[in-house]
Design a protein around this motif. Structure first.
Motif, PDB file in Angstrom:
ATOM      1  N   VAL A 110       0.872  -1.303  -0.133  1.00  0.00           N
ATOM      2  CA  VAL A 110      -0.087   0.312   0.060  1.00  0.00           C
ATOM      3  C   VAL A 110       1.114   1.100   0.035  1.00  0.00           C
ATOM      4  CG1 VAL A 110      -1.763   1.486   1.503  1.00  0.00           C
ATOM      5  CG2 VAL A 110      -2.111  -0.803   1.033  1.00  0.00           C
ATOM      6  N   LEU A 111       1.862   1.315   0.898  1.00  0.00           N
ATOM      7  CA  LEU A 111       2.810   2.492   0.837  1.00  0.00           C
ATOM      8  C   LEU A 111       3.772   2.676  -0.352  1.00  0.00           C
ATOM      9  CD1 LEU A 111       3.920   2.293   4.469  1.00  0.00           C
ATOM     10  CD2 LEU A 111       1.622   2.707   3.301  1.00  0.00           C
ATOM     11  N   GLY A 112       3.970   1.214  -1.411  1.00  0.00           N
ATOM     12  CA  GLY A 112       5.069   1.159  -2.136  1.00  0.00           C
ATOM     13  C   GLY A 112       6.917   0.739  -1.690  1.00  0.00           C
ATOM     14  N   LYS A 113       6.528   0.959  -0.699  1.00  0.00           N
ATOM     15  CA  LYS A 113       8.426   1.004  -0.192  1.00  0.00           C
ATOM     16  C   LYS A 113       8.025   0.732   1.251  1.00  0.00           C
ATOM     17  CE  LYS A 113      12.740   1.909  -0.623  1.00  0.00           C
ATOM     18  NZ  LYS A 113      13.754   3.185  -0.933  1.00  0.00           N
ATOM     19  N   GLY A 114       8.406   0.530   1.970  1.00  0.00           N
ATOM     20  CA  GLY A 114       8.969   0.267   3.046  1.00  0.00           C
ATOM     21  C   GLY A 114      10.256  -0.916   3.273  1.00  0.00           C
ATOM     22  N   ALA A 115      11.570  -0.194   3.210  1.00  0.00           N
ATOM     23  CA  ALA A 115      12.563  -1.469   3.588  1.00  0.00           C
ATOM     24  C   ALA A 115      13.305  -0.922   4.978  1.00  0.00           C
ATOM     25  CB  ALA A 115      14.064  -0.394   2.832  1.00  0.00           C
ATOM     26  N   ALA A 116      12.575  -0.959   5.996  1.00  0.00           N
ATOM     27  CA  ALA A 116      12.416  -1.202   7.446  1.00  0.00           C
ATOM     28  C   ALA A 116      11.847  -1.882   8.002  1.00  0.00           C
ATOM     29  CB  ALA A 116      12.899  -0.011   7.972  1.00  0.00           C
ATOM     30  N   LEU A 117      12.039  -2.687   8.888  1.00  0.00           N
ATOM     31  CA  LEU A 117      11.582  -3.208  10.278  1.00  0.00           C
ATOM     32  C   LEU A 117      10.411  -2.484  10.436  1.00  0.00           C
ATOM     33  CD1 LEU A 117      13.967  -5.295  12.077  1.00  0.00           C
ATOM     34  CD2 LEU A 117      11.932  -6.800  10.315  1.00  0.00           C
ATOM     35  N   ILE A 118       8.309  -3.615  10.377  1.00  0.00           N
ATOM     36  CA  ILE A 118       7.766  -2.607  11.307  1.00  0.00           C
ATOM     37  C   ILE A 118       7.842  -2.647  12.286  1.00  0.00           C
ATOM     38  CG2 ILE A 118       5.756  -1.823  10.613  1.00  0.00           C
ATOM     39  CD1 ILE A 118       5.319  -3.272   8.086  1.00  0.00           C
ATOM     40  N   PRO A 119       7.875  -1.731  13.185  1.00  0.00           N
ATOM     41  CA  PRO A 119       7.915  -1.880  14.379  1.00  0.00           C
ATOM     42  C   PRO A 119       6.751  -2.252  15.131  1.00  0.00           C
ATOM     43  CG  PRO A 119       8.604   0.789  14.659  1.00  0.00           C
ATOM     44  CD  PRO A 119       8.709  -0.070  12.681  1.00  0.00           C
ATOM     45  N   SER A 120       6.816  -2.959  16.334  1.00  0.00           N
ATOM     46  CA  SER A 120       5.683  -3.233  16.305  1.00  0.00           C
ATOM     47  C   SER A 120       5.500  -4.350  18.437  1.00  0.00           C
ATOM     48  CB  SER A 120       5.156  -4.954  15.906  1.00  0.00           C
ATOM     49  OG  SER A 120       6.674  -6.468  16.238  1.00  0.00           O
ATOM     50  N   SER A 121       4.146  -4.063  18.473  1.00  0.00           N
ATOM     51  CA  SER A 121       3.728  -4.416  20.184  1.00  0.00           C
ATOM     52  C   SER A 121       3.261  -5.386  20.625  1.00  0.00           C
ATOM     53  CB  SER A 121       3.682  -3.397  20.938  1.00  0.00           C
ATOM     54  OG  SER A 121       2.862  -2.368  20.746  1.00  0.00           O
ATOM     55  N   LYS A 122       2.830  -6.223  21.125  1.00  0.00           N
ATOM     56  CA  LYS A 122       1.843  -6.777  21.535  1.00  0.00           C
ATOM     57  C   LYS A 122       1.644  -7.136  23.179  1.00  0.00           C
ATOM     58  CE  LYS A 122       5.064  -9.996  19.554  1.00  0.00           C
ATOM     59  NZ  LYS A 122       5.206  -9.057  18.476  1.00  0.00           N
ATOM     60  N   LYS A 123       0.270  -7.593  23.392  1.00  0.00           N
ATOM     61  CA  LYS A 123       0.044  -7.518  24.774  1.00  0.00           C
ATOM     62  C   LYS A 123      -1.033  -8.300  25.147  1.00  0.00           C
ATOM     63  CE  LYS A 123      -0.790  -3.252  26.745  1.00  0.00           C
ATOM     64  NZ  LYS A 123      -0.978  -1.504  27.194  1.00  0.00           N
ATOM     65  N   ARG A 124      -1.680  -8.061  26.313  1.00  0.00           N
ATOM     66  CA  ARG A 124      -2.785  -9.297  26.635  1.00  0.00           C
ATOM     67  C   ARG A 124      -3.631  -8.040  27.328  1.00  0.00           C
ATOM     68  NH1 ARG A 124      -1.481 -13.659  29.158  1.00  0.00           N
ATOM     69  NH2 ARG A 124      -1.801 -14.903  27.407  1.00  0.00           N
ATOM     70  N   GLY A 125      -4.993  -8.050  27.310  1.00  0.00           N
ATOM     71  CA  GLY A 125      -5.409  -6.841  28.586  1.00  0.00           C
ATOM     72  C   GLY A 125      -7.022  -7.217  27.926  1.00  0.00           C
ATOM     73  N   GLY A 126      -7.819  -6.371  28.411  1.00  0.00           N
ATOM     74  CA  GLY A 126      -9.396  -6.366  28.804  1.00  0.00           C
ATOM     75  C   GLY A 126      -9.988  -4.958  27.497  1.00  0.00           C
ATOM     76  N   LEU A 127     -11.367  -4.918  28.339  1.00  0.00           N
ATOM     77  CA  LEU A 127     -11.734  -3.928  27.400  1.00  0.00           C
ATOM     78  C   LEU A 127     -11.158  -2.388  27.319  1.00  0.00           C
ATOM     79  CD1 LEU A 127     -15.469  -4.758  28.645  1.00  0.00           C
ATOM     80  CD2 LEU A 127     -14.005  -5.540  25.992  1.00  0.00           C
ATOM     81  N   GLY A 128     -11.127  -1.719  26.741  1.00  0.00           N
ATOM     82  CA  GLY A 128     -10.960  -0.301  26.548  1.00  0.00           C
ATOM     83  C   GLY A 128      -8.620  -0.846  27.123  1.00  0.00           C
TER      84      GLY A 128
END
Length: 194
Positions: A110-128
């Motif tokens: 969609v961006l046409g490029k993106g040579a760098a790693l895409i930063p990410s985060s993950k977690k567990r949680g409840g509503l909101g």
């Protein structure tokens, strides 16, 4: 579509002024968020390929929505990031399955490029639960002005058997950056680092 989507949401943040100084042009950040059913909630599943395929679907869908919210062509996006939160019956590995193996390629398309790693985060949680989406320059990880983040949340998600998935894109780095590092004008964009 394999993803069972309950809700889609798009958020736009625009910074016009920082510490009494105008930010020109304003820095705009957009996040597109999907709330989906977690097919493996409450059970251990060795093969997570179903979630990997869902990640591939969501990569393009959410990237298109986020870029559209900025009202710029995809190739004008400067930074990107992704995040996911599983409800209480999910595993962090469920979030990882969505975010890592296949979400990136359609996002970059969609961006046409993106040579760098895409930063990410993950977690567990409840509503909101708050998702902190880390951001970095899409073509050069060493551009310090673009080390940033965007905070989003969906007030009624994730439910115990859901996953919230988000991608974010920006028109620039932090407002008024001044901590040095590689400048946008110096990017080569070949190795994802510089």
């Amino acid at each position: 579509m394999k993803a069972k989507i309950r809700k889609l949401m798009t958020v736009v943040d625009e910074t016009l002024n920082e510490q009494g100084r105008d930010v020109s042009p304003p820095v705009r950040r957009a996040a597109a968020i999907a709330v989906i059913a977690n097919p493996f909630a409450g059970t251990y599943q060795e093969d997570l390929s179903e979630l990997i395929e869902v990640g591939e679907e969501l990569g393009g869908l959410l990237a298109e929505r986020a870029v559209a919210a900025l009202a710029i062509p995809g190739d004008k996006v400067e930074s990107y990031g992704k995040a996911a939160a599983v409800g209480e019956n999910g595993e962090l590995e469920h979030a990882a399955a969505i975010l890592h193996p296949k979400l990136g390629a359609p996002f970059r398309n969609v961006l046409g490029k993106g040579a760098a790693l895409i930063p990410s985060s993950k977690k567990r949680g409840g509503l909101g639960v708050v998702l902190d989406i880390p951001l970095g320059h899409k073509d050069a990880a060493f551009v310090r002005s673009h080390f940033d983040g965007m905070e989003v949340r969906v007030t009624d998600a994730p439910r115990a058997n859901e996953i919230v998935v988000a991608v974010a894109v920006t028109t620039g780095g932090r407002p008024l950056p001044r901590v040095g590092g590689l400048k946008v004008s110096e990017i080569k964009g070949e190795d994802g680092l510089r």
